[in-house]
Design an enzyme around this catalytic site. Structure first.
Site, PDB file in Angstrom:
ATOM      1  N   GLU A 220      29.728 -42.138 -66.913  1.00 33.00           N
ATOM      2  CA  GLU A 220      29.383 -41.574 -68.226  1.00 33.00           C
ATOM      3  C   GLU A 220      28.373 -40.443 -68.092  1.00 33.00           C
ATOM      4  O   GLU A 220      28.506 -39.391 -68.726  1.00 33.00           O
ATOM      5  CB  GLU A 220      28.817 -42.677 -69.122  1.00 33.00           C
ATOM      6  CG  GLU A 220      29.856 -43.704 -69.563  1.00 33.00           C
ATOM      7  CD  GLU A 220      29.240 -44.876 -70.301  1.00 33.00           C
ATOM      8  OE1 GLU A 220      30.004 -45.709 -70.816  1.00 33.00           O
ATOM      9  OE2 GLU A 220      27.993 -44.965 -70.360  1.00 33.00           O
ATOM     10  N   LEU A 221      27.358 -40.671 -67.259  1.00 33.71           N
ATOM     11  CA  LEU A 221      26.329 -39.648 -67.075  1.00 33.71           C
ATOM     12  C   LEU A 221      26.920 -38.379 -66.476  1.00 33.71           C
ATOM     13  O   LEU A 221      26.610 -37.265 -66.914  1.00 33.71           O
ATOM     14  CB  LEU A 221      25.210 -40.192 -66.178  1.00 33.71           C
ATOM     15  CG  LEU A 221      24.060 -39.224 -65.877  1.00 33.71           C
ATOM     16  CD1 LEU A 221      23.379 -38.776 -67.172  1.00 33.71           C
ATOM     17  CD2 LEU A 221      23.037 -39.898 -64.949  1.00 33.71           C
TER      18      LEU A 221
END
Length: 280
Positions: A220-221
């Protein structure tokens, strides 16, 4: 007087007390020795028939009796001095305790003032950062058609905190993308995350010790960073949650250098208010 002065005085008094106790013990030993000699010579006189021997023994008894009297006087003197010194020590220790407490209170007050100054500095920096992002938001027309205000990236271990955070954002009228709410049974996790990122204005990253260890949080990051890079607009909103700078440095030095909100400093209300000032 200062704590150091009372401590020095305490040390001096303890040395004097130890010296007096040593003198007292020596005189008590001298008394025992004299009493033993007196008893021994009295026994010899009782057995002796020699006048010269008796006179010699009597002189010895007289000498030891004088020594005995002198030792008893010294004991009385040392005992009196010892009692005074012990009282003085007790009084000094009371004053030392009070002075130490006063000094600790002063230190705690100074520490609190310093901490509050640091917090205020941090809040001012946060406000400046928010103003900068706000300017970018106003100049980015592409944000008007986004379905979600915030994409929340977090570790499952922090769900309880994120539940409260999500509820507060919802109550404030913001739309949230979150895996727990937006990934349905049977959906592709990767595609759902990618879709959520595309439809979100910002990525709020709840960085914790657990977060930096997870695969999906890393995915996600990376997605948020990639989107941020492609748009040229800051998208990541870092939120530190019970994590140290060293831990964040190990995960991403670039992320560590970004000004972040911190759950130890900012309440959930603070975080929602900061986001409001960001986009309104």
């Amino acid at each position: 007087m200062s704590v150091n002065t009372y401590q020095q005085k305490e040390k001096s008094l303890l040395n004097e007390i130890a010296r007096l106790e040593k003198y007292l013990a020596n005189e008590q030993k001298n008394i025992a020795t004299s009493e033993k000699k007196i008893a021994s010579n009295q026994s010899s006189i009782a057995r002796s028939k020699s006048a010269s021997t008796i006179r010699t023994k009597q002189r010895t008894i007289e000498t030891e009796t004088r020594k005995l009297v002198q030792s008893k006087k010294k004991i009385a003197d040392y005992s009196s001095k010892l009692a005074r010194k012990k009282k003085e020590l007790g009084d000094n220790q009371i004053k030392l305790t009070k002075a130490t407490q006063a000094e600790n209170n002063k230190f705690q007050k100074e520490l609190q003032n310093s901490y509050e100054e640091q917090l205020e500095t941090m809040r001012q920096l946060q406000q400046e950062e928010i103003k900068g992002i706000h300017s970018d938001v106003l100049n980015d027309p592409s944000l008007s058609n986004k379905e979600y205000d915030i994409f929340i990236s977090y570790a499952s271990e922090d769900s309880n905190y994120v539940d409260k955070l999500e509820a507060a954002f919802n109550d404030a009228g913001f739309s949230i993308w979150r895996d727990k709410t937006n990934i349905g049974w049977g959906n592709s996790i990767r595609q759902s995350i990618d879709n959520g990122l595309v439809k979100s204005k910002f990525g709020l990253v709840v960085i914790s010790s657990d977060y930096i260890q997870k695969y999906w949080t890393g995915y996600e990051l990376d997605g948020i960073l990639s989107k941020e890079s492609s748009t040229g607009r800051q998208m990541i909103l870092p939120l530190w949650h019970n994590v140290t700078k060293d831990e964040v440095d190990a995960k991403s030095p670039t992320l560590s250098n970004r000004l972040a909100l911190d759950t130890r400093l900012n309440t959930i209300s603070d975080i929602v208010a900061a986001f409001k000032s960001l986009i309104e």
